[in-house]
Design an enzyme around this catalytic site. Structure first.
Site, PDB file in Angstrom:
ATOM      1  CB  ILE A 187       5.565  -0.651 -16.208  1.00  0.00           C
ATOM      2  CG1 ILE A 187       6.931  -1.322 -16.035  1.00  0.00           C
ATOM      3  CG2 ILE A 187       5.584   0.814 -15.831  1.00  0.00           C
ATOM      4  CD1 ILE A 187       7.997  -0.793 -16.972  1.00  0.00           C
ATOM      5  CD  GLU A 188       1.096  -2.785 -10.994  1.00  0.00           C
ATOM      6  OE1 GLU A 188       1.184  -3.051  -9.778  1.00  0.00           O
ATOM      7  OE2 GLU A 188       0.010  -2.772 -11.605  1.00  0.00           O
ATOM      8  CB  ALA A 189       5.774  -7.189 -10.451  1.00  0.00           C
TER       9      ALA A 189
END
Length: 344
Positions: free
Chosen positions: A162-164
């Protein structure tokens, strides 16, 4: 996790090269040195819980090796395969958002790994692309998308990278946690890992909130893992930064879930990067990674990995790091062989 030459922006590059990678996939296995290959242990999927020590393999770029041969040459029994994204901008899972779950190179790779006695953990998300966590309209819809992938391959574990925008949105963080709670309830024994960025001192406010939301929802995540690299703040000692960031993560999990230090260490982990990262001055050498893994062994961390198998070899002619090499002097599969020895 990441593409770019080496990290997460790799999805953008990966989508552009997926067709070429697919045709090259079957014929471009990189052999380990003969003596190392002879001494490599046979894959044993039972050596560690599903997802505990699977390095990232990305089929979208970087001259990916033949997965079954890689397991044989390195002694690894697990792989984390990236990335599952939203197909056509809707709440439907596909590899890189375009390759189908069934009938393509990804399913063929998974079948080959299983036939070789190995195990795979699909990774959802990454830095780039349309993410299911963002486009699915509810936790129930997102859980159904996760379940579709779980059912397609009979999985023992999943990784949510889970990024950006996904980690930055409170709404998406909550949706992700609620969906994983549903999935854990529907799949007895399924291991669930969440992977996200960090500072050298531990996760930022978004990461801390994700953990708190997990605790409040009663999500029994099997591992919260940080990515201790690409700091961009002058940090260059990535061994020390890995330890301090995981310590910070451990404290957050400890406080949120009411655990002891020992219990919290067993719920956290990290995913490093081999060779040169995307930030000038940051380098992880095999000796550094060995120190990280030894430290993880002492604390019984839930998950240890690295990005990526595609880069676990020296660049031809001593060139710069790229999608298919680390940019440092190293033996082929050096990082993978170190990771194969991590069983908690």
């Amino acid at each position: 996790m990441r593409p770019h030459i080496s990290t997460r922006s790799r999805i953008a590059l990966g989508l552009a090269t997926a067709v070429a990678a697919a045709s090259a996939f079957a014929v471009n296995a990189q052999a380990a040195p003969e003596d190392d290959a002879d001494n490599a242990a046979k894959p044993d999927a039972a050596a560690a819980p599903s997802g505990m020590n699977g390095p990232y393999l990305y089929l979208g770029w970087g001259n990916p090796p033949d997965a079954a041969q890689f397991l044989q040459e390195t002694g690894n029994s697990q792989l984390t395969m990236a990335f599952i994204l939203a197909q056509g901008g809707g709440c439907s899972p596909a590899w890189d958002g375009q390759r189908p779950l069934k009938g393509g190179q990804d399913e063929q790779t998974i079948s080959a790994v299983k036939e070789a006695g190995g195990d795979i953990t699909p990774s959802f998300g990454g830095w780039s692309g349309s993410k299911l966590e963002e486009v699915c309209g509810s936790a129930e819809e997102l859980a159904a998308a996760y379940q579709e992938v779980i059912d397609a391959y009979g999985l023992g574990s999943i990784d949510i990278d889970i990024e950006a925008g996904a980690i930055e949105s409170e709404e998406v963080r909550q949706r992700t946690i609620d969906a994983l709670k549903i999935v854990k309830g529907q799949n007895e024994g399924l291991k669930v890992y969440l992977t996200f960025g960090t500072t050298p001192e531990g996760p930022n406010a978004n990461g801390e909130d994700l953990i708190k939301k997990g605790a409040e929802a009663g999500l029994d995540a099997d591992g919260w893992a940080v990515m201790p690299f690409d700091f961009g703040d002058g940090t260059t000692d990535l061994v020390a930064a890995t330890k301090s960031s995981v310590e910070g993560l451990k404290d957050m999990v400890k406080d949120a879930y009411g655990l002891s230090d020992d219990q919290a260490f067993r719920k956290v982990g990290f995913s490093s990067m081999n060779g040169h990262t995307d930030v000038e001055g940051e380098v992880v050498k095999p000796g550094d990674f060995q120190q990280m893994v030894d430290w993880a062994k002492d604390r019984k961390l839930a998950r240890v990995s690295f990005w990526a198998v595609n880069r676990d070899r020296a660049c031809e002619g001593g060139g710069e790091a790229g999608s298919n090499c680390s940019g440092i002097e190293q033996d082929t599969w050096a990082f993978s062989k170190i990771l194969a020895g991590y069983t908690g």
